[in-house]
Every structure is written in structure tokens, then in C-alpha cells.
Enzyme design. Structure first.
Site, PDB file in Angstrom:
ATOM      1  N   SER A 152      48.772 -16.619   5.877  1.00 41.83           N
ATOM      2  CA  SER A 152      47.270 -15.831   6.245  1.00 41.83           C
ATOM      3  C   SER A 152      47.540 -14.396   6.326  1.00 41.83           C
ATOM      4  CB  SER A 152      46.918 -16.204   7.540  1.00 41.83           C
ATOM      5  OG  SER A 152      45.906 -15.378   8.216  1.00 41.83           O
ATOM      6  N   TYR A 165      48.366 -17.850  16.823  1.00 41.89           N
ATOM      7  CA  TYR A 165      48.176 -17.906  15.452  1.00 41.89           C
ATOM      8  C   TYR A 165      49.087 -16.839  14.894  1.00 41.89           C
ATOM      9  CZ  TYR A 165      45.659 -18.496  11.207  1.00 41.89           C
ATOM     10  OH  TYR A 165      45.107 -18.620   9.734  1.00 41.89           O
TER      11      TYR A 165
HETATM   12  C1  BGC Z   1      41.832 -17.340   9.705  1.00 41.05           C
HETATM   13  C2  BGC Z   1      40.363 -17.064   9.671  1.00 41.05           C
HETATM   14  C3  BGC Z   1      39.886 -15.692   9.445  1.00 41.05           C
HETATM   15  C4  BGC Z   1      40.718 -14.976   8.607  1.00 41.05           C
HETATM   16  C5  BGC Z   1      40.475 -13.595   8.118  1.00 41.05           C
HETATM   17  C6  BGC Z   1      42.448 -16.609   8.541  1.00 41.05           C
HETATM   18  O1  BGC Z   1      43.903 -16.892   8.421  1.00 41.05           O
HETATM   19  O2  BGC Z   1      42.093 -18.592   9.747  1.00 41.05           O
HETATM   20  O3  BGC Z   1      39.823 -17.686  10.822  1.00 41.05           O
HETATM   21  O4  BGC Z   1      38.633 -15.685   9.348  1.00 41.05           O
HETATM   22  O5  BGC Z   1      41.886 -15.306   8.507  1.00 41.05           O
HETATM   23  O6  BGC Z   1      40.591 -13.013   9.384  1.00 41.05           O
END
Ligand code: BGC
Length: 264
Positions: A152, A165
């Protein structure tokens, strides 16, 4: 086709990004193991799409383009069984896409041990031990391979209220860098794909809240959310021989979100 005779395992592929990746890899000629935890219907849908996308499969021991296998990757034994079952179905694996993941929107002070474990156990521990089982298989069969983690932008960018996360994705960043170095002599490449805001189930709260959505869109220079297919194209490239010399890198796919700062 770029991935003819290759077999890919895509974790968490009953929906969203994992589903789009499975379909795209099949379009490129790969056979695909579709993994799911709790949505067999979604996995079946992915399987149909994979079968419709792929040509005839020539991989040993199977004439199928795809199979679905249930496994909860927060359990190390299930992660190991998933890899074993995949190789039993297709005779081998060449590509591992660690896509399964979840997030929880919580204030730091409210996060319980149970919720922390839920996030870390799938996103980081699950990826770790699925990769370990995959690498053991490659070593035993003396073959090269490709590991692609769906990380991410939040392996780099803080995301207040999503600390567990972010910890999991930050961990994935260092895991990827370490393994790129440690596994290079085996001919195994390891890279991260780091999506920004993609229109999938994980963002359903955001997608249903126009005000929040507009605020997010303001931060994205390209002015739209990403599509699962955008991410799938990058994964297909990294899984192909065109990416043989690429290892140890994170590829952001975020419409410019990560480095966007403006005063007004
Ligand atoms: C998350 C999303 C978020 C995006 C940008 C991703 O890793 O799962 O919930 O909108 O990042 O912030």
C-alpha cells in the site's frame, strides 16, 4: 502471451484487486490458484472469469486454467497447506501474489489485541509464511520464481487511525527488501506493488460517503480512484520475464497521491 505455462497463486482473490489480478494473469496465459477465506461464491466468480480469460492450459497434471482453494492465511499451517495443495493441483508454482489483507479504522487507544492480531496475522505473518512455503517449493524443485506483495502507499505514508494496518505494510516493505537480497541467488525476485485508493470492497465506507470521497479525490492528482485492473496490469508485468532484472523495489500505483502536497 507473457505467462504461458506459468502457474500463479493469488491469495485473497475472491474479490477486488485479487480477482482482477487472477483474471489478468490468466489472460497472459497463466494457470491460477484462486485462494479465499470466507467467500466461496466470490472465488467461484473469479474462477469463471479466469476460465473465460485463459486459453488451453498445457501445464503438467492439469487441463484446468484455475482452481479455488480455501485457506485462512492467519494460520501458518493453512498457508503451508495452500502451497502444497496448489502444487498438487498443477504440479508446480512459479508466481506468488501475496494479496490477502485487511484493515481496521480505529483510534490508536481503542485497538485491542484481537484486532491488532487480525490485521498483522493476515497482512504480515500470512504473507511471511506463505512466501516461506513457496520458496521451499522453488528450492526443492530447483526453479526460479517471482514474489509480488500487494502492499500500500501506507508502507510509506502515515494513515492516522489505521496504525495496525500501517505497521503491517511497513513490515512488508522491509520483508520484501530483505528477501530480495536473501533469495536472489535462488533466482527469486521479490517486489511490492503499493496501491493508493482503489475502488474495491475495502473502501466501501469511503465509496458510500460522497463528502469523504471528494476529500480523497482532491489529494489524487489524476483525479480519480484507481481500478483493480490498473493494479493487475502492473502485477502482470512484474510476473513476466520483462521484469527479470527487477527485485527489491516498491512500485506505487496511486494516481500521484503519495507525493502530492499543495498549499491550496
Ligand atoms: C487503503 C485504503 C485507502 C488507500 C489510500 C489503501 O491502502 O486500503 O483504505 O483509501 O490506501 O489511502
Amino acid at each position: 502471451m507473457k505467462l504461458e505455462n506459468k502457474v500463479a497463486l493469488v491469495t485473497g482473490s475472491s474479490q477486488g484487486i485479487g480477482q482482477a489480478i487472477s483474471v489478468r494473469l490468466a489472460q497472459e496465459g497463466a494457470s491460477v490458484v484462486i485462494n479465499y477465506r470466507s467467500h466461496p461464491e466470490g472465488a467461484e466468480e473469479t474462477l469463471h472469469l479466469v476460465q473465460a480469460a485463459g486459453g488451453v492450459c498445457h501445464v503438467a497434471r492439469s487441463s484446468k486454467k484455475g482452481v479455488t482453494i480455501q485457506a485462512d492465511l492467519s494460520s501458518i499451517s493453512e498457508a503451508q497447506e495452500l502451497v502444497q495443495e496448489s502444487t498438487a493441483q498443477f504440479g508446480k508454482l512459479d508466481i506468488l501474489v501475496n494479496n490477502a489483507g485487511l484493515e481496521k479504522n480505529q483510534d490508536f487507544l481503542d485497538i485491542s489485541e484481537i484486532d491488532y492480531d487480525k490485521v498483522l496475522d493476515v497482512n504480515l505473518k500470512g504473507t511471511f509464511f506463505t512466501t516461506q512455503a513457496f520458496v521451499k517449493h522453488l528450492k526443492e524443485t530447483n526453479r526460479p520464481g517471482k514474489v509480488i506483495n500487494i502492499s500500500s502507499v501506507h508502507e510509506e505514508l502515515p494513515f492516522p487511525h489505521f496504525t495496525a494496518y500501517c505497521a503491517s505494510k511497513g513490515g512488508l516493505k522491509m520483508m520484501m527488501r530483505n528477501l530480495a537480497v536473501e533469495l536472489a541467488s535462488l533466482g527469486i525476485t521479490v517486489n511490492n506493488v503499493a496501491p493508493g485508493a482503489i475502488a474495491t470492497e475495502i473502501n466501501k465506507e469511503l465509496l458510500n460517503d460522497q463528502e469523504k470521497l471528494n476529500a480523497v479525490l482532491k489529494n489524487i492528482p489524476l483525479g480519480r480512484l484507481g481500478k483493480p485492473e490498473d493494479v493487475a496490469g502492473l502485477v502482470a508485468f512484474l510476473a513476466s520475464a520483462d521484469a527479470d532484472y527487477i527485485t527489491g523495489s516498491t512500485f506505487y500505483i496511486d494516481g500521484g497521491l503519495l507525493w502530492n502536497y499543495q498549499e491550496q
